[in-house]
Enzyme design. Structure first.
Site, short mmCIF file in Angstrom:
data_model
loop_
_atom_site.label_atom_id
_atom_site.label_comp_id
_atom_site.label_asym_id
_atom_site.label_seq_id
_atom_site.Cartn_x
_atom_site.Cartn_y
_atom_site.Cartn_z
N TYR A 5 33.32 63.37 -7.34
CA TYR A 5 33.80 63.10 -5.81
C TYR A 5 34.59 61.77 -5.64
O TYR A 5 33.84 60.77 -5.77
CB TYR A 5 32.57 63.25 -4.69
CG TYR A 5 31.93 64.69 -4.81
CD1 TYR A 5 32.62 65.55 -5.32
CD2 TYR A 5 30.71 64.67 -4.17
CE1 TYR A 5 31.73 66.70 -5.26
CE2 TYR A 5 29.94 65.86 -3.99
CZ TYR A 5 30.66 66.97 -4.83
OH TYR A 5 30.04 68.29 -4.51
N GLY A 21 28.14 67.92 5.55
CA GLY A 21 29.27 66.63 5.67
C GLY A 21 29.56 66.20 6.93
O GLY A 21 29.30 66.88 8.11
#
Length: 329
Positions: A54, A285
């Site tokens: 990520y 998220g």
């Protein structure tokens, strides 16, 4: 916040977990990312999920700094290994012993911790013997650097093969991390039955379908400024599959059902995945703290059978159920 056991293990995880894919180290500045982490902690979230790939390792570093000062024993920190993060040399990808070991040590350093609660194989690696992969995970467990092992986006058959080796090596293989939401149900036919047999839970990503199940994308309208659909760093590619006009019309028709349940559309979507008994946690998220505060309200919500049936009736044939779409590169 409520908590669930991860697979057949003794590990409790918050049924809503916080993940930083596509946000930390990429879409949002670090101070904003830390504000989102604080909001998650304030809401009772104890489970935090990331991956070395990520933002090309930056997300792990941001999360590590965001959690600094917290009581380590009160957190469950998850990360993953598979994709390349270095110069893409011949050993910079996959599930070889070399890549797993080197990646684990690098993740520990970036996260600022001595151990990982869960270390996950981010995809299945057809180029490496599964025995080599599972032995590397077993060694990390025995070294005390990893407490539990999981996988992500593995097929039912791959999960069964991995579980057989895990039992032989005494490895606590406890979870799978797939995409799962009202619109994307490809794990229901094969992955969930295999996981139930082998003692794994699902930790699901994209429970709100990259934001589509919040209702912010309107049929026939321009995409909202700053939304994932306008993100040129990768977000737009991920959400594109859900932006079909017919899908957006069906999602809009879910609004009255959400109101009936006294939930927002986003809360309904998160609550929906948590109705599946094989789901231990839904990863949310956020780019703003208020998104965390909004979505955690889905914790502990029970949706009755009539509402679940009504959701299926509204979505109809826009739901993707093809089990073959669960595959590794």
């Amino acid at each position: 916040m409520e908590f669930r056991r991860l697979g057949r293990s003794g590990l409790n995880v918050s049924e809503i977990s916080y993940g930083n894919w596509l946000t930390h180290g990429s879409q949002v500045e670090e101070d904003q990312a830390h504000a989102c982490i604080k909001a998650a902690l304030d809401a009772g979230i104890t489970t935090f999920d990331t991956a070395d790939v990520y933002a090309n390792t930056a997300a792990e570093s941001v999360l590590g700094r965001g959690l600094k000062g917290q009581r380590r024993e009160s957190l469950e920190i998850f990360t993953k290994v598979f994709w390349p993060t270095g110069p893409k040399g011949p050993n910079d990808k996959g599930l070889s012993r070399k890549h797993i070991m080197e990646s684990a040590h690098a993740s520990l350093q970036r996260l600022g911790t001595d151990y990982l609660d869960l270390y996950q194989a981010h995809r299945f690696d057809r180029t490496v013997p599964l025995e080599e992969t599972m032995l590397a995970f077993a060694d990390l467990v025995r070294q005390g650097k990893v407490l539990y092992v999981g996988v992500s986006e593995w097929t039912g058959e791959q999960i069964s093969r991995g579980a057989a080796l895990a039992r032989e090596l005494k490895v606590p293989l406890v979870s799978n991390q797939p995409q799962y939401n009202m619109l994307w149900r490809v794990i229901e036919d094969q992955v969930i039955p295999a996981s139930e047999r082998e003692g794994l839970s699902q930790i699901v990503w994209s429970p709100i379908a990259q934001g589509v199940l919040t209702g912010k994308y309107k049929p026939g309208a321009d995409y909202p400024a700053g939304s994932r659909a306008t993100d040129e760093k990768g977000g737009a590619n991920m959400v594109a599959r859900f932006l079909d006009e017919n899908v957006l019309k069906r999602v809009a028709e879910l609004e009255p059902l959400a109101k009936q349940a006294d939930l927002s559309l986003a809360q309904l979507a998160v609550a929906w995945v948590l109705q599946n008994p094989n789901v231990a946690s839904a990863i949310i998220g956020a780019s703003r703290p208020e998104q965390v505060h909004e979505n955690v309200k889905a914790a502990g919500k029970k949706l009755d059978a009539d509402l679940l049936t009504a959701i299926d009736d509204v979505l109809g044939d826009v739901v993707e159920r093809d089990a073959s779409l669960t595959r590794s590169p």
